[in-house]
Structures are given as structure tokens and as C-alpha cells.
Design a protein around this motif. Sequence first.
Motif, PDB file in Angstrom:
ATOM      1  N   GLY A 166      58.786  51.371  39.763  1.00  0.00           N
ATOM      2  CA  GLY A 166      58.542  52.598  40.506  1.00  0.00           C
ATOM      3  C   GLY A 166      57.262  53.323  40.141  1.00  0.00           C
ATOM      4  N   ARG A 167      56.540  52.824  39.156  1.00  0.00           N
ATOM      5  CA  ARG A 167      55.355  53.536  38.680  1.00  0.00           C
ATOM      6  C   ARG A 167      54.150  53.332  39.596  1.00  0.00           C
ATOM      7  N   TRP A 168      54.046  52.163  40.213  1.00  0.00           N
ATOM      8  CA  TRP A 168      52.861  51.855  41.012  1.00  0.00           C
ATOM      9  C   TRP A 168      53.237  51.464  42.431  1.00  0.00           C
ATOM     10  N   GLU A 169      52.307  51.709  43.351  1.00  0.00           N
ATOM     11  CA  GLU A 169      52.487  51.310  44.741  1.00  0.00           C
ATOM     12  C   GLU A 169      51.868  49.932  44.952  1.00  0.00           C
ATOM     13  N   ILE A 170      51.983  49.431  46.170  1.00  0.00           N
ATOM     14  CA  ILE A 170      51.369  48.149  46.520  1.00  0.00           C
ATOM     15  C   ILE A 170      49.883  48.386  46.785  1.00  0.00           C
ATOM     16  N   PRO A 171      48.997  47.729  46.042  1.00  0.00           N
ATOM     17  CA  PRO A 171      47.569  47.953  46.278  1.00  0.00           C
ATOM     18  C   PRO A 171      47.043  47.118  47.436  1.00  0.00           C
ATOM     19  N   THR A 172      46.087  47.665  48.156  1.00  0.00           N
ATOM     20  CA  THR A 172      45.363  46.862  49.124  1.00  0.00           C
ATOM     21  C   THR A 172      44.288  46.085  48.372  1.00  0.00           C
ATOM     22  N   PHE A 173      43.812  45.004  48.996  1.00  0.00           N
ATOM     23  CA  PHE A 173      42.749  44.239  48.361  1.00  0.00           C
ATOM     24  C   PHE A 173      41.467  45.069  48.289  1.00  0.00           C
ATOM     25  N   GLU A 174      41.232  45.909  49.288  1.00  0.00           N
ATOM     26  CA  GLU A 174      40.036  46.745  49.232  1.00  0.00           C
ATOM     27  C   GLU A 174      40.110  47.719  48.063  1.00  0.00           C
ATOM     28  N   GLU A 175      41.295  48.249  47.767  1.00  0.00           N
ATOM     29  CA  GLU A 175      41.448  49.112  46.602  1.00  0.00           C
ATOM     30  C   GLU A 175      41.138  48.358  45.311  1.00  0.00           C
ATOM     31  N   VAL A 176      41.534  47.082  45.262  1.00  0.00           N
ATOM     32  CA  VAL A 176      41.255  46.268  44.082  1.00  0.00           C
ATOM     33  C   VAL A 176      39.754  46.012  43.953  1.00  0.00           C
ATOM     34  N   LEU A 177      39.084  45.757  45.063  1.00  0.00           N
ATOM     35  CA  LEU A 177      37.643  45.558  45.027  1.00  0.00           C
ATOM     36  C   LEU A 177      36.932  46.807  44.511  1.00  0.00           C
ATOM     37  N   ARG A 178      37.379  47.981  44.955  1.00  0.00           N
ATOM     38  CA  ARG A 178      36.781  49.225  44.462  1.00  0.00           C
ATOM     39  C   ARG A 178      37.081  49.415  42.987  1.00  0.00           C
ATOM     40  N   TRP A 179      38.319  49.106  42.594  1.00  0.00           N
ATOM     41  CA  TRP A 179      38.698  49.201  41.179  1.00  0.00           C
ATOM     42  C   TRP A 179      37.827  48.287  40.330  1.00  0.00           C
ATOM     43  N   ALA A 180      37.614  47.062  40.786  1.00  0.00           N
ATOM     44  CA  ALA A 180      36.803  46.111  40.022  1.00  0.00           C
ATOM     45  C   ALA A 180      35.360  46.593  39.900  1.00  0.00           C
ATOM     46  N   ASP A 181      34.822  47.145  40.972  1.00  0.00           N
ATOM     47  CA  ASP A 181      33.453  47.668  40.902  1.00  0.00           C
ATOM     48  C   ASP A 181      33.356  48.843  39.940  1.00  0.00           C
ATOM     49  N   GLU A 182      34.350  49.746  39.994  1.00  0.00           N
ATOM     50  CA  GLU A 182      34.346  50.901  39.087  1.00  0.00           C
ATOM     51  C   GLU A 182      34.477  50.466  37.629  1.00  0.00           C
TER      52      GLU A 182
END
Length: 387
Positions: A166-182
Motif C-alpha cells: 500500500g505504500r506505492w502506486e503503479i508507476p508509469t514508464f515515463e515517471e521511471v524515465l524522469r526518475w532515472a534522469d533525476e
Amino acid sequence: MTERAQTAPGRRTLLGAAVLGTTALGVSGTAHAAGRGAPAGRSGGHGSYRDLPVPTVIGHRGASGYRPEHTLGSYQLALDMGAHIVEQDLVPTKDGHLVCRHENDITGTTDVAEHPEFASRKATKRVDGVSITGWFTEDFTLAELKTLRAKERIPGNRQENTVYDGRWEIPTFEEVLRWADEEGRRRGRTVWLYVETKHPSYFRGLGLGLEEPLAKLLRRYGRHRANSALILQSFEPSSMQRLAKLVATPRVVLLSGPKERPWDFVESGDPRTVADLVRPAGLKWIATFAQGIGPTLDLVIPRDGAGRLTTPTALVADAHARGLVLHPYTMRNENTFLPADFRRGTDPNAYGDVFGALRAYFEAGIDGIFSDNPDTALLAAADFAKD
């Protein structure tokens, strides 16, 4: 085979030791230490997949041995532990967004069953020839999926992970790409991703093809080049062939049991099995559109009837002869997932001699490995590099 210690360290002992080890080395230091004559990727920039440390440690669905899989929490922990690459599996939503789930059936990995407003969405579908009853991403819009929360997929094996349900939601791949860049900017080095297209023929039949929206995102975030810090993968060779026409990003064909056929082969009438694809002629064909293979570990070292490791096959040498890298799957620390000769004690969920098992696979000459426990795999890789 040499005799191994009979007492396996506890889960927290292994985790603590690995975290201390990676902290002492630093994340970049860990990557260099785990390398065996191969330089790490260029700091702050992209480099060839052949510049990755060998053995490469791939965080399987993140650090799924410690957090619910395919969540930003799991990805972050894998990266913090020092994983060289973090993996994502992609499936589409009803409105065409790519989200990170191992399967489109989200019954066991989310709290969807606890949402009465979605009770009517439960359905029985046939996916790649298998009948499945549950809730499926393609029946939800992204906005609807974002109301769900992720949970541990195998709580019977990993009860401790359920504390994060319950701690995390389902991430989109675009969110992961932004996370990786950050994270790349924060750490001063590129964050590598390993991205799988799931059931691509099935989704194409629904009008939700994966490859085109994936290629669009890769171009948008600058991960569409041959030296991009991302590797594509699929169990369906035609998906990699299709992506090869859209982007130059490196590609890997995943290989399951020897008697199985890729689902796109089943649909097209191609009679070849995985056993055919791991022969020299099959590997030569794969090398015309991919840069590597991701075989199940049993294709590298088969197990006997008792579940013990036998003699390595010729797959590593044959693949290397055709210029292909090998990233087998999947190492997990628990006894139930290990070869029988590396299990310790009678508790199937206790940790076995995972370091011994990893050494056996590394000695077979593989280039990397998918692991639910990247900290453990990194320590094993560092030990192996010292020899």
C-alpha cells in the motif's frame, strides 16, 4: 565442486553486509569493483552496454527481494544498493499509457480486489494461450490505475515485504524515465534501465501495440541511440525486430524452457522452439537484430532430476562466438528458488548458499545476471572479480 559452509547467514545479515560493502566502496566504486576488466560507463554520460561491469548485476523488477516489485521504492533501493541496471516490465492501460507491471493481470500485485468500484472489471482472459481470471491493466485507464496501491506478489515467501503493501502506486514508464534522469543528475552518472515488452502480440491484437509508444518515449528522453543507457528485451523476437526499425537502443531476446516456443512463433506458425534458438544457427539469426540473449539459468547450467546443478552447456561459448552478451535470469536468495545443492536447512523461505550458486553461474562465463537481491549479487560479483 568444493565443500560449502552449511550455515547460511540470516536475511538481515546479508542485507546489512551488502549495504556496508556498497557504502564503503561508494556506488561508483562498487561498479568498478564488480567489473572484470571492463570499464564502467562514462560518468554523467551514456556508454556502450559493453562498457558495463562484468558480471553486470541487474536489479530484477528493482530490489524485489526486499520491496514490492515494480514500484519506485523497489527501483530506488536497487539503485541505492549499487545495481548496475534496474529492470522494468511494461504493459499498457486502456488509454494507451505504458505502466510498470510484471503482468497485465494485477490481481496479485495490487489491492484491486479491495476496490468495490472495480468488482465488475474482474474477467477471464486467454493470454498467450493461458486462461487467467483476474483484473487486467488494459481494462483500466491510467487515472483508475493510479487509485490502486502495489503489494507484495509472493507474501508466502517474503512476508517481511508485506509491511510495504500500500505504500506505492503503479508507476508509469515515463515517471521511471524522469526518475532515472533525476537520479542521474543527483549522482553524477547515468542510470541504466532494462525494459521488457510484455505479451506484445497479445496487446497488438487489442490495438494496444507496445513498441510504437515505447519508441516515442525513448526518443523523447534521449534513450533511443545505440549508446543509450537502456537495454530492451522481450520473449517475442518479433518485438525486438520491430523495435530495431524504430530505435537503435540495444536489444536482448529472452529465452525460456527449451521445449517452449515464443508466442509470436505460435501465432505465425514458426515451428522453432527455444532449443532451436540456442543452437548456433538460432543464435546467428538472433544476432542479426539483437545484441544479446537473456536465457533462463537452466539453459546455462541444467539441473538434474533432484534439482542439482550439472555440467554447463555450450550456450555461453556459442553466444559469445556470435557477439552476443548473456544476461540470464533469475537469482533469488531463498532456498525454494535455488538449485538443490545450494539449499541450506529445511525452511524453503530461509536463505541458502546463494553466494555459492552465483559463483557457479559466474564461472560459466555469463556477462551478467538478473537478481531479486542486487546487494547479494554485487558482493558475489566483487568476490569473483578478485580471483
